[in-house]
Design an enzyme around this catalytic site. Structure first.
Site, mmCIF file in Angstrom:
data_model
loop_
_atom_site.group_PDB
_atom_site.id
_atom_site.type_symbol
_atom_site.label_atom_id
_atom_site.label_comp_id
_atom_site.label_asym_id
_atom_site.label_seq_id
_atom_site.Cartn_x
_atom_site.Cartn_y
_atom_site.Cartn_z
ATOM 1 N N ASN A 9 -68.858 76.750 -54.492
ATOM 2 C CA ASN A 9 -68.058 77.699 -55.121
ATOM 3 C C ASN A 9 -69.127 78.294 -56.287
ATOM 4 O OD1 ASN A 9 -66.295 79.061 -56.993
ATOM 5 N ND2 ASN A 9 -65.398 77.037 -57.541
ATOM 6 N N TRP A 10 -69.549 79.725 -56.033
ATOM 7 C CA TRP A 10 -70.275 80.215 -56.914
ATOM 8 C C TRP A 10 -69.789 80.189 -58.392
ATOM 9 C CZ3 TRP A 10 -73.877 84.020 -53.976
ATOM 10 C CH2 TRP A 10 -74.529 83.257 -52.925
ATOM 11 N N LYS A 11 -68.468 80.340 -58.614
ATOM 12 C CA LYS A 11 -67.758 80.808 -59.766
ATOM 13 C C LYS A 11 -68.408 82.372 -60.090
ATOM 14 C CE LYS A 11 -67.428 75.989 -61.079
ATOM 15 N NZ LYS A 11 -66.407 75.143 -61.974
ATOM 16 N N HIS A 94 -57.618 77.003 -57.526
ATOM 17 C CA HIS A 94 -58.810 76.148 -58.256
ATOM 18 C C HIS A 94 -58.463 75.797 -59.652
ATOM 19 C CE1 HIS A 94 -62.338 75.331 -60.273
ATOM 20 N NE2 HIS A 94 -63.065 75.244 -59.199
ATOM 21 N N GLU A 96 -59.500 76.172 -62.495
ATOM 22 C CA GLU A 96 -59.843 77.347 -63.472
ATOM 23 C C GLU A 96 -58.764 78.327 -63.504
ATOM 24 O OE1 GLU A 96 -64.124 77.784 -62.671
ATOM 25 O OE2 GLU A 96 -64.408 75.623 -63.293
ATOM 26 N N GLU A 166 -59.645 68.001 -56.409
ATOM 27 C CA GLU A 166 -60.772 68.101 -57.460
ATOM 28 C C GLU A 166 -60.230 67.812 -58.854
ATOM 29 O OE1 GLU A 166 -63.935 71.654 -56.487
ATOM 30 O OE2 GLU A 166 -62.024 72.478 -57.309
ATOM 31 N N GLY A 172 -67.336 70.395 -63.853
ATOM 32 C CA GLY A 172 -68.203 70.978 -64.432
ATOM 33 C C GLY A 172 -68.890 70.170 -65.591
ATOM 34 N N SER A 211 -68.349 67.628 -59.942
ATOM 35 C CA SER A 211 -69.802 67.088 -60.230
ATOM 36 C C SER A 211 -70.391 66.472 -58.928
ATOM 37 C CB SER A 211 -69.693 66.354 -61.446
ATOM 38 O OG SER A 211 -69.375 67.052 -62.551
ATOM 39 N N GLY A 232 -69.704 73.121 -57.311
ATOM 40 C CA GLY A 232 -69.917 74.176 -58.133
ATOM 41 C C GLY A 232 -71.222 74.211 -58.693
ATOM 42 N N GLY A 233 -71.722 73.848 -59.769
ATOM 43 C CA GLY A 233 -72.956 73.765 -60.215
ATOM 44 C C GLY A 233 -74.106 73.708 -59.338
HETATM 45 C C1 PEP Z 1 -65.792 73.441 -58.914
HETATM 46 O O1 PEP Z 1 -65.918 74.280 -59.523
HETATM 47 O O2 PEP Z 1 -64.989 73.546 -57.680
HETATM 48 C C2 PEP Z 1 -66.533 72.378 -58.973
HETATM 49 C C3 PEP Z 1 -66.314 71.268 -58.257
HETATM 50 O O3 PEP Z 1 -67.296 72.447 -59.868
HETATM 51 P P1 PEP Z 1 -68.733 71.254 -60.187
HETATM 52 O O4 PEP Z 1 -69.204 70.772 -58.796
HETATM 53 O O5 PEP Z 1 -69.742 72.020 -60.909
HETATM 54 O O6 PEP Z 1 -68.047 70.264 -61.100
#
Ligand code: PEP
Length: 248
Positions: A9-11, A94, A96, A166, A172, A211, A232-233
């Site tokens: 997930n590049w956000k 999601h 966010e 999640e 994040g 994470s 994500g990251g």
């Molecule tokens: C996400 O945005 O779905 C996510 C899991 O982010 P991260 O891996 O950065 O926690």
């Protein structure tokens, strides 16, 4: 036997140049990856990603979509538009989107339905906040989020979907749910679906997100009910992302 699915997930990250380098790096390192792999990218880059990944083993998708089919909805993007760029997946719900843009369980269910009607596979994101976990209502929250989709679409619809558990407190933050914590919620989700349809439950891909990194992926992905990761990251670095994909 469920296949693992690792999705990035590049956000709201990337540029034409950065995406080119990232995708080239991932494509170059796909040898030995057994998991299914996908990237969910910002809307403006769908054409670039489609051109780069067509013919490869990597699928792509978007991070959000409108529940509406068409019309006067300024700034929105429909499921049919995503299909025009051959999206396989679209994230719905999601955390966010739920927290920052106020998306309700019912709206998420509408988006889920619209994605499936267009022939895409929704990745339904569910998960509790830290306050909810500390209040011991994790299962109730996840159950409520799942129930909204099951009420609108029926349990059979989950056979054409992916669920991503999640925990919001892990997204994040660098704080990952322990393998036991994650496994417990994944098992709960599967058991909940099994009460309605055993075959759907057995086939349901339930990703963990929050994470996940190269250094914790093996243990998380080794849990019996964790069928992949939503990343994500760590999806913004080709080596890190590939290491997670190889762990799957
Ligand atoms: C996400 O945005 O779905 C996510 C899991 O982010 P991260 O891996 O950065 O926690």
């Amino acid at each position: 036997m469920r296949r693992k699915l690792v999705a990035g997930n590049w956000k709201m990250h990337g540029s034409l140049a950065e995406n080119e380098a990232l995708l080239s790096g991932i494509l170059a390192g796909m040898g030995g990856v057994k998991a299914d792999v996908a990237v969910c990218v910002p809307f403006p880059y769908l054409a670039q990603v489609q051109a780069k990944l067509t013919g490869s083993a990597i699928r792509w998708g978007a991070q959000n979509m409108s529940q509406q089919a068409r019309g006067a909805y300024t700034g929105e993007v429909s499921a049919a538009m995503l299909k025009d760029f051959a999206c396989t997946y679209v994230l719905v719900g999601h955390s966010e989107r739920r927290a920052i843009y106020g998306e309700s369980d019912e709206l998420v269910a509408e988006k889920f339905a619209a994605a499936q009607a267009a022939g895409m596979t929704p990745i339904l994101c569910v998960g509790e906040t830290l306050r909810e976990r500390e209040g011991c209502i994790t299962e109730a929250v996840v159950s409520r989020q799942m129930d909204a989709v099951i009420a609108k679409c029926g349990v059979a619809a989950l056979a054409r979907a992916v669920v991503a558990y999640e925990p919001v407190w892990a997204i994040g933050t660098g704080v990952t749910a322990s393998p036991d914590q994650a496994q417990a919620v994944h098992a709960y989700i599967r058991a909940k679906v099994r009460e309605l349809d055993a075959a759907v439950a057995d086939g349901l891909i339930i990703q963990y997100g929050g994470s996940m990194k190269a250094n914790n992926a093996v243990e998380l992905l080794g849990q019996p009910d964790i069928d992949g990761g939503l990343i994500g990251g760590a999806a913004l670095n080709a080596e890190e992302f590939l290491a997670i994909c190889r762990a799957g």
